[in-house]
Design a protein around this motif. Structure first.
Motif, PDB file in Angstrom:
ATOM      1  N   ARG A 191       0.829  -1.201   0.000  1.00  0.00           N
ATOM      2  CA  ARG A 191       0.000   0.000   0.000  1.00  0.00           C
ATOM      3  C   ARG A 191       0.859   1.246   0.000  1.00  0.00           C
ATOM      4  O   ARG A 191       0.583   2.211  -0.663  1.00  0.00           O
ATOM      5  CB  ARG A 191      -0.924  -0.012   1.207  1.00  0.00           C
ATOM      6  CG  ARG A 191      -1.807   1.203   1.259  1.00  0.00           C
ATOM      7  CD  ARG A 191      -3.169   0.889   1.769  1.00  0.00           C
ATOM      8  NE  ARG A 191      -3.190   0.395   3.115  1.00  0.00           N
ATOM      9  CZ  ARG A 191      -3.386  -0.857   3.449  1.00  0.00           C
ATOM     10  NH1 ARG A 191      -3.565  -1.773   2.528  1.00  0.00           N
ATOM     11  NH2 ARG A 191      -3.400  -1.218   4.701  1.00  0.00           N
ATOM     12  N   TYR A 192       1.958   1.224   0.768  1.00  0.00           N
ATOM     13  CA  TYR A 192       2.754   2.430   0.887  1.00  0.00           C
ATOM     14  C   TYR A 192       3.606   2.711  -0.340  1.00  0.00           C
ATOM     15  O   TYR A 192       3.946   3.855  -0.590  1.00  0.00           O
ATOM     16  CB  TYR A 192       3.573   2.415   2.188  1.00  0.00           C
ATOM     17  CG  TYR A 192       2.711   2.729   3.378  1.00  0.00           C
ATOM     18  CD1 TYR A 192       2.716   3.980   3.958  1.00  0.00           C
ATOM     19  CD2 TYR A 192       1.817   1.789   3.873  1.00  0.00           C
ATOM     20  CE1 TYR A 192       1.874   4.291   5.005  1.00  0.00           C
ATOM     21  CE2 TYR A 192       0.973   2.080   4.924  1.00  0.00           C
ATOM     22  CZ  TYR A 192       1.007   3.334   5.492  1.00  0.00           C
ATOM     23  OH  TYR A 192       0.169   3.629   6.523  1.00  0.00           O
ATOM     24  N   THR A 193       3.917   1.686  -1.129  1.00  0.00           N
ATOM     25  CA  THR A 193       4.615   1.995  -2.387  1.00  0.00           C
ATOM     26  C   THR A 193       3.726   2.935  -3.187  1.00  0.00           C
ATOM     27  O   THR A 193       4.203   3.865  -3.831  1.00  0.00           O
ATOM     28  CB  THR A 193       4.863   0.754  -3.257  1.00  0.00           C
ATOM     29  OG1 THR A 193       3.678  -0.008  -3.312  1.00  0.00           O
ATOM     30  CG2 THR A 193       5.996  -0.089  -2.756  1.00  0.00           C
ATOM     31  N   HIS A 194       2.436   2.715  -3.090  1.00  0.00           N
ATOM     32  CA  HIS A 194       1.469   3.556  -3.773  1.00  0.00           C
ATOM     33  C   HIS A 194       1.497   4.981  -3.211  1.00  0.00           C
ATOM     34  O   HIS A 194       1.621   5.958  -3.929  1.00  0.00           O
ATOM     35  CB  HIS A 194       0.092   2.920  -3.596  1.00  0.00           C
ATOM     36  CG  HIS A 194      -0.964   3.578  -4.375  1.00  0.00           C
ATOM     37  ND1 HIS A 194      -2.229   3.080  -4.498  1.00  0.00           N
ATOM     38  CD2 HIS A 194      -0.956   4.727  -5.070  1.00  0.00           C
ATOM     39  CE1 HIS A 194      -2.937   3.878  -5.249  1.00  0.00           C
ATOM     40  NE2 HIS A 194      -2.192   4.893  -5.600  1.00  0.00           N
ATOM     41  N   VAL A 195       1.407   5.064  -1.884  1.00  0.00           N
ATOM     42  CA  VAL A 195       1.430   6.368  -1.211  1.00  0.00           C
ATOM     43  C   VAL A 195       2.697   7.134  -1.586  1.00  0.00           C
ATOM     44  O   VAL A 195       2.655   8.294  -1.968  1.00  0.00           O
ATOM     45  CB  VAL A 195       1.368   6.171   0.323  1.00  0.00           C
ATOM     46  CG1 VAL A 195       1.611   7.480   1.048  1.00  0.00           C
ATOM     47  CG2 VAL A 195       0.032   5.591   0.726  1.00  0.00           C
TER      48      VAL A 195
ATOM     49  N   LEU B 278      10.185  13.979   1.144  1.00  0.00           N
ATOM     50  CA  LEU B 278       9.332  12.878   0.686  1.00  0.00           C
ATOM     51  C   LEU B 278       9.087  11.893   1.823  1.00  0.00           C
ATOM     52  O   LEU B 278       7.972  11.447   2.054  1.00  0.00           O
ATOM     53  CB  LEU B 278       9.987  12.156  -0.495  1.00  0.00           C
ATOM     54  CG  LEU B 278       9.298  10.864  -0.930  1.00  0.00           C
ATOM     55  CD1 LEU B 278       7.948  11.181  -1.547  1.00  0.00           C
ATOM     56  CD2 LEU B 278      10.155  10.095  -1.928  1.00  0.00           C
ATOM     57  N   PHE B 279      10.167  11.593   2.551  1.00  0.00           N
ATOM     58  CA  PHE B 279      10.025  10.637   3.647  1.00  0.00           C
ATOM     59  C   PHE B 279       9.014  11.152   4.674  1.00  0.00           C
ATOM     60  O   PHE B 279       8.093  10.448   5.066  1.00  0.00           O
ATOM     61  CB  PHE B 279      11.381  10.382   4.317  1.00  0.00           C
ATOM     62  CG  PHE B 279      11.262   9.504   5.525  1.00  0.00           C
ATOM     63  CD1 PHE B 279      11.088   8.137   5.376  1.00  0.00           C
ATOM     64  CD2 PHE B 279      11.274  10.044   6.795  1.00  0.00           C
ATOM     65  CE1 PHE B 279      10.938   7.330   6.484  1.00  0.00           C
ATOM     66  CE2 PHE B 279      11.126   9.248   7.906  1.00  0.00           C
ATOM     67  CZ  PHE B 279      10.960   7.883   7.756  1.00  0.00           C
ATOM     68  N   ILE B 280       9.189  12.400   5.084  1.00  0.00           N
ATOM     69  CA  ILE B 280       8.293  12.981   6.097  1.00  0.00           C
ATOM     70  C   ILE B 280       6.861  12.996   5.585  1.00  0.00           C
ATOM     71  O   ILE B 280       5.924  12.593   6.268  1.00  0.00           O
ATOM     72  CB  ILE B 280       8.708  14.433   6.421  1.00  0.00           C
ATOM     73  CG1 ILE B 280      10.167  14.499   6.805  1.00  0.00           C
ATOM     74  CG2 ILE B 280       7.799  15.009   7.499  1.00  0.00           C
ATOM     75  CD1 ILE B 280      10.470  14.176   8.227  1.00  0.00           C
ATOM     76  N   ARG B 281       6.705  13.485   4.357  1.00  0.00           N
ATOM     77  CA  ARG B 281       5.355  13.615   3.828  1.00  0.00           C
ATOM     78  C   ARG B 281       4.670  12.266   3.695  1.00  0.00           C
ATOM     79  O   ARG B 281       3.501  12.111   4.036  1.00  0.00           O
ATOM     80  CB  ARG B 281       5.390  14.319   2.465  1.00  0.00           C
ATOM     81  CG  ARG B 281       5.615  15.794   2.602  1.00  0.00           C
ATOM     82  CD  ARG B 281       5.795  16.465   1.287  1.00  0.00           C
ATOM     83  NE  ARG B 281       4.664  16.268   0.379  1.00  0.00           N
ATOM     84  CZ  ARG B 281       4.427  17.059  -0.652  1.00  0.00           C
ATOM     85  NH1 ARG B 281       5.213  18.081  -0.895  1.00  0.00           N
ATOM     86  NH2 ARG B 281       3.412  16.836  -1.440  1.00  0.00           N
ATOM     87  N   SER B 282       5.409  11.274   3.196  1.00  0.00           N
ATOM     88  CA  SER B 282       4.805   9.946   3.038  1.00  0.00           C
ATOM     89  C   SER B 282       4.449   9.379   4.393  1.00  0.00           C
ATOM     90  O   SER B 282       3.418   8.761   4.583  1.00  0.00           O
ATOM     91  CB  SER B 282       5.767   8.974   2.353  1.00  0.00           C
ATOM     92  OG  SER B 282       6.320   9.563   1.226  1.00  0.00           O
TER      93      SER B 282
END
Ligand SMILES: Nc1ncnc2c1ncn2[C@@H]1O[C@H](COP(=O)(O)OP(=O)(O)OP(=O)(O)O)[C@@H](O)[C@H]1O
Ligand SMILES: [Mg+2]
Lengths: 261, 247
Positions: A163-167, A202-206
């Motif tokens: 799911r998170y690859t998508h996010v 990107l890390f924080i936002r994801s």
């Protein structure tokens, strides 16, 4: 022949090739078990029984044909194997024992055979996995694992990764658009610091989006277990069909072992 | 009759020490439609997150149809309170619209044809049936918001809580959503900065400011109270006069 299309174009589902075939219809856990068992029979086959590997290859081509997955889908995906091929190619140079001359190079016989073994077994294993992934949506695979009583935590970790690859890829895309619409083009080394910074953001936002998604899931009664939305009924016939693959594999492997005594 | 929602003396500070709510009291009767107004940072979202126990640990109590929001009641509370988040992308995460709408009722234990019926009914309510098999991230923003509403309607909640439902919608989608919400026979609690929308949909409004309820009354009266409006950074859109809106 219709071109392969995916339903949903989900990042996690990129490997899936939508078709209607016997193989596609088989329940995920049945296919998974059959594939793992088949790979085991390949692994236990002695590398010097070349005919056995030819037969395995023919079987996999047959499966691909049944599933209507064309070579042009399978071949590019086999590139994941490349790092292992390097390793296999090195074996003949470092093996010990009797040697053979090939093009003026002195190569270890045992190394050659071991290298070949890794190469062919690896390739057959990779092709089997490609076929499984191309005929089974990733989500079904995960649910299949759940039905196989694989520890829930492992399945959960895998499904969150999916799911998170998508996010993450969504977020990445948005940030790329934001960068570019303000005149940024990635050219040369001077743009690296900017890319690196957006990597951090990107890390924080994801992470934060992931957390909000999690809150939304909790609001809808999520308790740590994804509901099984479709009730899959696995019949004895399904098992019989799928297990015919490793059964044939086992016959080949046993014959090869017996012949290579 | 037990109210759909009763909040008493609710105060809350975030783990970093920032106090967002200072003793909120609020009661909403069954079937009422109430708007929650207030400037940015007033604590509206914080309050919403308390309604189904996503935030807790402060003082005071929250009750939904008589049931206290506390850990052992979470499954039932989350069935009774349907929260639609501000950003539909946070809410929709399954591969298809149908699976996403099924997620909540399936967590409640529904399966097979009961589950399918729930999903169809909810999609019908928001006029999105024909999109059932599409992936949510391919829909327009307004369509995604409607699906987000369907995901909670499918759980047959006692109270529907919406965080800024009209934000980012074009005028037509905004009106369509209003029609859908008006057509629901349900208690509605709606956080919004869109004052005409509040007037259109909610007979009653509550104003939250700096973590306390500073006004609670008929929406029209609140919007016409210039002093109250100015004190709480609430402004009507240019040219909009609540007096010209038929009651
Ligand atoms: N996770 C958090 N940690 C610390 N403080 C927070 C957190 N989330 C919100 N706050 C603070 O709590 C206060 C209330 O925030 P909240 O999100 O509830 O406001 P809001 O009324 O929903 O505003 P808006 O209209 O902008 O959505 C704000 O001052 C905010 O900075
Ligand atoms: Mg908010």
């Amino acid at each position: 022949m219709p071109s392969p299309h995916t339903h949903g174009h989900d990042v996690g589902e990129r490997l899936f090739v939508h078709r209607h075939s016997v193989i596609h219809r088989l329940p995920a856990e049945v296919k998974t078990v059959a594939m793992v068992a088949f790979i085991f029979t390949v692994i236990m086959t002695p590398p010097n029984q070349f005919w056995a590997f030819a037969l395995y290859a023919v079987i996999l081509v047959g499966v691909a044909g049944l599933a209507r997955i064309p070579a042009r889908v399978i071949l590019p995906r086999m590139l994941v194997e490349v790092p292992f091929v390097f390793f296999a190619l090195l074996m003949p140079f470092f093996g010990t024992g009797p040697t053979v001359e090939v093009l003026g190079l002195s190569l270890s016989q045992a190394g050659l055979l071991a290298g070949w073994g890794i190469l062919i077994k690896g390739t057959l294993g990779v092709v089997s996995s490609i076929l499984l992934a191309a005929t089974t949506p990733a989500r079904d695979l995960l649910m299949g694992l759940e039905r196989l009583k694989v520890p829930e935590l492992l399945v959960q970790i895998a499904s969150f990764m999916l799911r998170y690859t998508h996010v993450v890829s969504d977020e990445m895309h948005r940030m790329k658009l934001a960068r570019e619409s303000r005149g940024f083009t990635a050219t040369g080394i001077r743009s690296w610091p900017i890319i690196a910074q957006s990597g951090g953001a990107l890390f924080i936002r994801s992470y934060e989006r992931g957390e909000r998604v999690h809150l939304a899931m909790l609001s809808r009664g999520y308790t740590g277990r994804l509901p099984q939305l479709v009730t899959v009924t696995t019949t004895a016939a399904d098992w019989f069909t799928a297990m015919s693959l490793p059964a044939v594999g086992l016959i080949i492997a046993l014959t090869a072992i017996w012949a290579g005594r | 009759m037990t109210p759909s929602l009763r909040i008493a003396g609710l105060a809350f500070a975030y783990p970093d020490g920032y106090q967002a709510l200072f003793g909120v009291n609020l009661e909403i009767a069954k079937g009422e439609r109430v708007a929650l107004l207030g400037p940015n940072g007033a604590g509206k979202t914080t309050l919403v997150l308390h309604m189904n126990g996503l935030l807790s640990g402060g003082v005071g109590t929250v009750e939904v149809a008589g049931l206290t929001v506390e850990k052992q009641n979470f499954p039932e509370i989350r069935r009774r309170v349907g929260v639609v988040f501000q950003d539909p992308d946070d809410q929709l995460f399954m591969p298809t619209v149908r699976d996403d709408v099924a997620f909540g009722p399936a967590n409640m234990g529904l399966t097979g044809s009961d589950l399918a019926a729930r999903v169809d009914e909810a999609l019908e309510q928001v006029a999105m049936s024909e999109y059932a098999d599409r992936p949510p991230h391919h829909l327009s923003f307004g369509q995604r918001r409607r699906v987000a509403v369907a995901t909670v309607l499918a759980m047959h909640p006692e109270i529907l809580v919406l965080d800024e439902p009209s934000s980012n919608l074009d005028p037509a989608s905004r009106r369509e959503l209003a029609d859908i919400l008006r057509g629901l026979d349900i208690t509605l609690f709606m956080v919004t900065h869109d004052l005409p929308y509040a007037l259109e949909l909610c007979p009653r409004s509550v104003v939250l400011s700096e973590g306390v309820v500073v006004a609670d009354g008929p929406t029209r009266d609140i919007l016409l109270n210039d002093e109250l409006m100015r004190a709480n950074r609430l402004e009507l859109p240019f040219g909009f006069d609540p007096r010209n809106v038929p009651a």
